[in-house]
Design a protein around this motif. Structure first.
Motif, PDB file in Angstrom:
ATOM      1  N   ALA A   1     -26.791 -12.336 -25.730  1.00  0.00           N
ATOM      2  CA  ALA A   1     -26.235 -11.125 -25.124  1.00  0.00           C
ATOM      3  C   ALA A   1     -26.896 -10.923 -23.768  1.00  0.00           C
ATOM      4  N   LEU A   2     -26.097 -10.566 -22.792  1.00  0.00           N
ATOM      5  CA  LEU A   2     -26.585 -10.430 -21.422  1.00  0.00           C
ATOM      6  C   LEU A   2     -26.420  -8.996 -20.942  1.00  0.00           C
ATOM      7  N   TYR A   3     -27.521  -8.434 -20.437  1.00  0.00           N
ATOM      8  CA  TYR A   3     -27.491  -7.108 -19.811  1.00  0.00           C
ATOM      9  C   TYR A   3     -27.979  -7.276 -18.385  1.00  0.00           C
ATOM     10  N   ALA A   4     -27.129  -6.952 -17.416  1.00  0.00           N
ATOM     11  CA  ALA A   4     -27.497  -7.128 -16.014  1.00  0.00           C
ATOM     12  C   ALA A   4     -27.411  -5.802 -15.273  1.00  0.00           C
ATOM     13  N   GLN A   5     -28.238  -5.684 -14.243  1.00  0.00           N
ATOM     14  CA  GLN A   5     -28.337  -4.440 -13.482  1.00  0.00           C
ATOM     15  C   GLN A   5     -27.090  -4.181 -12.638  1.00  0.00           C
ATOM     16  N   ASP A   6     -26.411  -5.257 -12.263  1.00  0.00           N
ATOM     17  CA  ASP A   6     -25.182  -5.077 -11.489  1.00  0.00           C
ATOM     18  C   ASP A   6     -24.262  -6.274 -11.734  1.00  0.00           C
TER      19      ASP A   6
ATOM     20  N   THR B   1     -36.463 -10.923 -13.650  1.00  0.00           N
ATOM     21  CA  THR B   1     -36.599  -9.909 -12.609  1.00  0.00           C
ATOM     22  C   THR B   1     -36.911 -10.559 -11.271  1.00  0.00           C
ATOM     23  N   GLY B   2     -36.473  -9.887 -10.220  1.00  0.00           N
ATOM     24  CA  GLY B   2     -36.735 -10.404  -8.883  1.00  0.00           C
ATOM     25  C   GLY B   2     -38.174 -10.226  -8.459  1.00  0.00           C
ATOM     26  N   TYR B   3     -38.821  -9.174  -8.961  1.00  0.00           N
ATOM     27  CA  TYR B   3     -40.188  -8.854  -8.536  1.00  0.00           C
ATOM     28  C   TYR B   3     -41.059  -8.574  -9.750  1.00  0.00           C
ATOM     29  N   LEU B   4     -42.253  -9.144  -9.752  1.00  0.00           N
ATOM     30  CA  LEU B   4     -43.228  -8.876 -10.812  1.00  0.00           C
ATOM     31  C   LEU B   4     -44.249  -7.891 -10.263  1.00  0.00           C
TER      32      LEU B   4
ATOM     33  N   GLU C   1     -24.940 -10.342 -13.076  1.00  0.00           N
ATOM     34  CA  GLU C   1     -24.343 -10.825 -14.328  1.00  0.00           C
ATOM     35  C   GLU C   1     -23.466 -12.047 -14.074  1.00  0.00           C
ATOM     36  N   ALA C   2     -22.650 -12.003 -13.044  1.00  0.00           N
ATOM     37  CA  ALA C   2     -21.762 -13.124 -12.741  1.00  0.00           C
ATOM     38  C   ALA C   2     -22.561 -14.394 -12.435  1.00  0.00           C
TER      39      ALA C   2
ATOM     40  N   VAL D   1     -32.191  -9.607 -20.247  1.00  0.00           N
ATOM     41  CA  VAL D   1     -32.003  -8.472 -19.351  1.00  0.00           C
ATOM     42  C   VAL D   1     -32.315  -8.959 -17.937  1.00  0.00           C
ATOM     43  N   VAL D   2     -31.348  -8.793 -17.026  1.00  0.00           N
ATOM     44  CA  VAL D   2     -31.474  -9.335 -15.669  1.00  0.00           C
ATOM     45  C   VAL D   2     -31.465  -8.181 -14.671  1.00  0.00           C
ATOM     46  N   VAL D   3     -32.553  -8.055 -13.909  1.00  0.00           N
ATOM     47  CA  VAL D   3     -32.672  -6.939 -12.962  1.00  0.00           C
ATOM     48  C   VAL D   3     -33.299  -7.430 -11.661  1.00  0.00           C
ATOM     49  N   ASP D   4     -33.147  -6.618 -10.639  1.00  0.00           N
ATOM     50  CA  ASP D   4     -33.835  -6.879  -9.378  1.00  0.00           C
ATOM     51  C   ASP D   4     -35.275  -6.388  -9.467  1.00  0.00           C
ATOM     52  N   ARG D   5     -35.445  -5.158  -9.948  1.00  0.00           N
ATOM     53  CA  ARG D   5     -36.761  -4.572 -10.160  1.00  0.00           C
ATOM     54  C   ARG D   5     -36.788  -3.867 -11.509  1.00  0.00           C
ATOM     55  N   LEU D   6     -37.959  -3.763 -12.080  1.00  0.00           N
ATOM     56  CA  LEU D   6     -38.129  -3.049 -13.345  1.00  0.00           C
ATOM     57  C   LEU D   6     -38.232  -1.561 -13.041  1.00  0.00           C
TER      58      LEU D   6
END
Length: 207
Positions: free
Chosen positions: A7-12, A73-76, A16-17, A45-50
């Motif tokens: 299952a994929l949850y993306a921020q935008d 995530t893009g940034y840790l 997701e695409a 879960v795919v995001v740019d920032r947490l």
């Protein structure tokens, strides 16, 4: 080959695409459609920032999902380690490192029950665990295994074949204390006897 239901949850929609495009052709992964999330073995879960919204999602997944959760995530940032531990996230990957093979590797590792962290994040985690052991647990005679130092020492002696009297001599406790300590461990872990306790705790790396 057994495919991993994901299952994929993306921020935008763009994020997701991109991930769906990376994974669609991989035979190891079964990409689930919206509404099929309850079949997932792994959630990514795919995001740019947490951010706060992502943290709420991770906490909801921790409460309601049986699947193992990974975060890309893009940034840790500084709060990533604390939040992921608190929310039960089992894998973290930087978006910049998430090529197709790396993504599949992380997802299949999650399905096998493994955890995945970038090296620098793992180093920070180990540093924090070490500080916790030294500053909080050691002064109280506790260990991260949930056994006290005394309990672990006595169970190691049981594993070496010593009986109650011999353990009492080795540890400078009375035989009654030895019996009580071992009984407490057996009861706490819902075990049958000393042999079962030793086997169980060794299998789980607690002694």
């Amino acid at each position: 080959m057994t495919r991993v239901p994901l299952a994929l949850y993306a921020q935008d929609p763009i994020l997701e695409a991109g991930v769906r495009c990376q994974l669609r052709s991989r035979p190891e992964i079964e990409l689930l459609d919206p509404g099929e999330e309850e079949r997932a073995e792994v959630v990514l879960v795919v995001v740019d920032r947490l951010d706060d919204e992502t943290e709420l999602l991770l906490r909801r997944l921790q409460r309601s999902a049986t699947a193992r959760v990974g975060l890309m995530t893009g940034y840790l940032e500084e709060n990533v380690l604390r939040t992921t531990v608190e929310c039960g996230v089992a894998a973290v990957i930087r978006r910049s490192e998430a090529n197709q093979d790396r993504l599949v590797s992380v997802i299949t590792a999650l399905a096998r029950g493994e955890g995945v962290l970038p090296g620098d994040l793992l180093g920070r985690l180990l540093d924090q665990v070490g500080r916790l052991q030294r500053k909080v647990l050691d002064p109280r005679g506790l260990t991260l295994s949930t056994l006290t130092v005394r309990e672990a020492d006595m169970l190691r002696l049981v594993a070496e074949g010593l009986d109650t009297a011999q353990i009492a001599v080795k540890t400078s406790y009375s035989e009654r204390t030895v019996k009580n300590v071992l009984h407490e461990v057996i009861t706490r872990f819902n075990l049958r006897n000393r042999a079962h306790a030793v086997g169980y705790l060794m299998r789980h790396g607690l002694i």
